[in-house]
Design an enzyme around this catalytic site. Structure first.
Site, PDB file in Angstrom:
ATOM      1  N   GLU A 196      -9.578 -10.008  -8.079  1.00 30.75           N
ATOM      2  CA  GLU A 196      -8.579  -8.962  -7.793  1.00 30.75           C
ATOM      3  C   GLU A 196      -7.400  -9.029  -8.752  1.00 30.75           C
ATOM      4  O   GLU A 196      -6.880  -7.988  -9.178  1.00 30.75           O
ATOM      5  CB  GLU A 196      -8.115  -9.084  -6.339  1.00 30.75           C
ATOM      6  CG  GLU A 196      -9.228  -8.736  -5.339  1.00 30.75           C
ATOM      7  CD  GLU A 196      -8.808  -8.856  -3.883  1.00 30.75           C
ATOM      8  OE1 GLU A 196      -9.652  -8.573  -3.015  1.00 30.75           O
ATOM      9  OE2 GLU A 196      -7.642  -9.229  -3.603  1.00 30.75           O
ATOM     10  N   TYR A 227     -12.119  -1.730  -4.032  1.00 33.35           N
ATOM     11  CA  TYR A 227     -12.682  -2.005  -2.705  1.00 33.35           C
ATOM     12  C   TYR A 227     -14.211  -1.971  -2.706  1.00 33.35           C
ATOM     13  O   TYR A 227     -14.826  -1.719  -1.649  1.00 33.35           O
ATOM     14  CB  TYR A 227     -12.120  -1.016  -1.679  1.00 33.35           C
ATOM     15  CG  TYR A 227     -10.768  -1.429  -1.106  1.00 33.35           C
ATOM     16  CD1 TYR A 227     -10.620  -2.630  -0.394  1.00 33.35           C
ATOM     17  CD2 TYR A 227      -9.645  -0.624  -1.243  1.00 33.35           C
ATOM     18  CE1 TYR A 227      -9.388  -3.005   0.147  1.00 33.35           C
ATOM     19  CE2 TYR A 227      -8.406  -0.991  -0.701  1.00 33.35           C
ATOM     20  CZ  TYR A 227      -8.302  -2.182  -0.008  1.00 33.35           C
ATOM     21  OH  TYR A 227      -7.092  -2.564   0.546  1.00 33.35           O
ATOM     22  N   ASN A 254      -1.932  -0.136   6.931  1.00 33.41           N
ATOM     23  CA  ASN A 254      -1.395  -1.414   7.415  1.00 33.41           C
ATOM     24  C   ASN A 254      -0.529  -2.132   6.384  1.00 33.41           C
ATOM     25  O   ASN A 254      -0.423  -3.348   6.378  1.00 33.41           O
ATOM     26  CB  ASN A 254      -2.534  -2.295   7.939  1.00 33.41           C
ATOM     27  CG  ASN A 254      -3.610  -2.553   6.892  1.00 33.41           C
ATOM     28  OD1 ASN A 254      -3.431  -2.196   5.724  1.00 33.41           O
ATOM     29  ND2 ASN A 254      -4.694  -3.184   7.275  1.00 33.41           N
ATOM     30  N   HIS A 306      -2.000  -5.500   1.368  1.00 29.68           N
ATOM     31  CA  HIS A 306      -3.291  -6.114   1.090  1.00 29.68           C
ATOM     32  C   HIS A 306      -3.044  -7.544   0.618  1.00 29.68           C
ATOM     33  O   HIS A 306      -2.043  -7.802  -0.055  1.00 29.68           O
ATOM     34  CB  HIS A 306      -4.027  -5.361  -0.029  1.00 29.68           C
ATOM     35  CG  HIS A 306      -5.204  -6.128  -0.576  1.00 29.68           C
ATOM     36  ND1 HIS A 306      -6.441  -6.068   0.009  1.00 29.68           N
ATOM     37  CD2 HIS A 306      -5.297  -7.018  -1.601  1.00 29.68           C
ATOM     38  CE1 HIS A 306      -7.270  -6.882  -0.659  1.00 29.68           C
ATOM     39  NE2 HIS A 306      -6.591  -7.463  -1.639  1.00 29.68           N
ATOM     40  N   LYS A 351       0.831  -1.207   0.000  1.00 31.81           N
ATOM     41  CA  LYS A 351       0.000   0.000   0.000  1.00 31.81           C
ATOM     42  C   LYS A 351       0.874   1.270   0.000  1.00 31.81           C
ATOM     43  O   LYS A 351       2.083   1.194   0.223  1.00 31.81           O
ATOM     44  CB  LYS A 351      -0.922  -0.037   1.223  1.00 31.81           C
ATOM     45  CG  LYS A 351      -1.923  -1.206   1.193  1.00 31.81           C
ATOM     46  CD  LYS A 351      -2.887  -1.152   2.386  1.00 31.81           C
ATOM     47  CE  LYS A 351      -3.901  -2.287   2.343  1.00 31.81           C
ATOM     48  NZ  LYS A 351      -4.902  -2.178   3.438  1.00 31.81           N
TER      49      LYS A 351
HETATM   50  P1  IDP Z   1      -7.853  -6.964   5.238  1.00 33.06           P
HETATM   51  O1  IDP Z   1      -7.006  -5.959   4.469  1.00 33.06           O
HETATM   52  O2  IDP Z   1      -7.107  -7.530   6.415  1.00 33.06           O
HETATM   53  O3  IDP Z   1      -8.451  -8.025   4.362  1.00 33.06           O
HETATM   54  P2  IDP Z   1     -10.517  -5.765   5.325  1.00 33.06           P
HETATM   55  O4  IDP Z   1     -11.510  -5.983   6.412  1.00 33.06           O
HETATM   56  O5  IDP Z   1     -10.760  -6.410   4.015  1.00 33.06           O
HETATM   57  O6  IDP Z   1      -9.066  -6.150   5.903  1.00 33.06           O
HETATM   58  O7  IDP Z   1     -10.402  -4.197   5.135  1.00 33.06           O
HETATM   59  C1  IDP Z   1      -9.728  -3.648   4.018  1.00 33.06           C
HETATM   60  C2  IDP Z   1      -8.835  -2.526   4.475  1.00 33.06           C
HETATM   61  O8  IDP Z   1      -9.642  -1.474   4.999  1.00 33.06           O
HETATM   62  C3  IDP Z   1      -7.882  -2.861   5.623  1.00 33.06           C
HETATM   63  O9  IDP Z   1      -6.693  -3.483   5.215  1.00 33.06           O
HETATM   64  C4  IDP Z   1      -7.613  -1.499   6.205  1.00 33.06           C
HETATM   65  O10 IDP Z   1      -6.671  -0.769   5.401  1.00 33.06           O
HETATM   66  C5  IDP Z   1      -8.974  -0.838   6.077  1.00 33.06           C
HETATM   67  N1  IDP Z   1      -9.788  -1.032   7.293  1.00 33.06           N
HETATM   68  C6  IDP Z   1     -10.389  -2.160   7.741  1.00 33.06           C
HETATM   69  N2  IDP Z   1     -11.075  -1.971   8.874  1.00 33.06           N
HETATM   70  C7  IDP Z   1     -10.922  -0.642   9.155  1.00 33.06           C
HETATM   71  C8  IDP Z   1     -11.388   0.194  10.234  1.00 33.06           C
HETATM   72  O11 IDP Z   1     -12.082  -0.247  11.140  1.00 33.06           O
HETATM   73  N3  IDP Z   1     -11.015   1.509  10.174  1.00 33.06           N
HETATM   74  C9  IDP Z   1     -10.235   2.014   9.167  1.00 33.06           C
HETATM   75  N4  IDP Z   1      -9.768   1.264   8.158  1.00 33.06           N
HETATM   76  C10 IDP Z   1     -10.107  -0.047   8.153  1.00 33.06           C
HETATM   77 MG    MG Z   2      -9.843  -7.850   2.809  1.00 32.09          MG
END
Ligand code: IDP
Ligand code: MG
Length: 137
Positions: A126, A49, A112, A115, A9
């Site tokens: 994807e 997304y 984080n 992805h 990212k």
């Molecule tokens: P993942 O990346 O671990 O699969 P997902 O639930 O698919 O997690 O969420 C996609 C992305 O959205 C996450 O990697 C993170 O960058 C962001 N995200 C997920 N939950 C939150 C939240 O509660 N607050 C802000 N950003 C979030």
């Molecule tokens: Mg995800």
């Protein structure tokens, strides 16, 4: 043999973590079958997304994902979808296991670093969002 989509990212790219992330894949014997650097528009991030369209963090997430260049990769290997998720760690870096990419480098639940696809169905969708079959080797 399985394929998954990985993204480094914008925070990972701007903080100089491309090599660190790729090293972890290669050390695990995961093959990189395709790779490129791109900078998504807001619209492209929203398309990627789309499953999260109703989430409260959707607007912020797609702003972030279109804020700078990213590295998109197709990873290939046995059980690579789960193995990549294991290397990444939990979405919330505070809950991620020590030694995972997110535990080691994430600074925020949103920022984080990486992805990874979460299922064979999503991996297929994807990968096709970013790569044609001709670009996967
Ligand atoms: P993942 O990346 O671990 O699969 P997902 O639930 O698919 O997690 O969420 C996609 C992305 O959205 C996450 O990697 C993170 O960058 C962001 N995200 C997920 N939950 C939150 C939240 O509660 N607050 C802000 N950003 C979030
Ligand atoms: Mg995800």
């Amino acid at each position: 043999m399985e394929r998954t989509l990985s993204i480094i990212k914008p925070d990972g790219v701007s903080r100089g973590l491309i090599g660190e992330v790729i090293k972890r894949f290669e050390k695990e014997g995961i093959r990189i079958a395709a790779m490129k650097m791109i900078h998504m528009t807001k619209k492209e991030a929203e398309g990627f997304y789309a499953v999260h369209r109703e989430k409260p963090f959707f607007d912020s997430l797609t702003d972030f994902m279109s804020s700078g260049p990213i590295v998109v990769m197709v990873l290939e290997g046995e059980d690579v979808i789960q193995r990549n998720r294991d290397l990444m760690g939990a979405t919330n870096y505070k809950e991620a296991k020590p030694g995972t990419i997110r535990a080691d480098f994430a600074t925020d639940i949103e920022k984080n670093v990486v992805h990874g696809s979460d299922s064979p169905e999503n991996a297929k969708i994807e990968i096709a969002y970013f790569f044609s079959e001709l670009e996967i080797h």
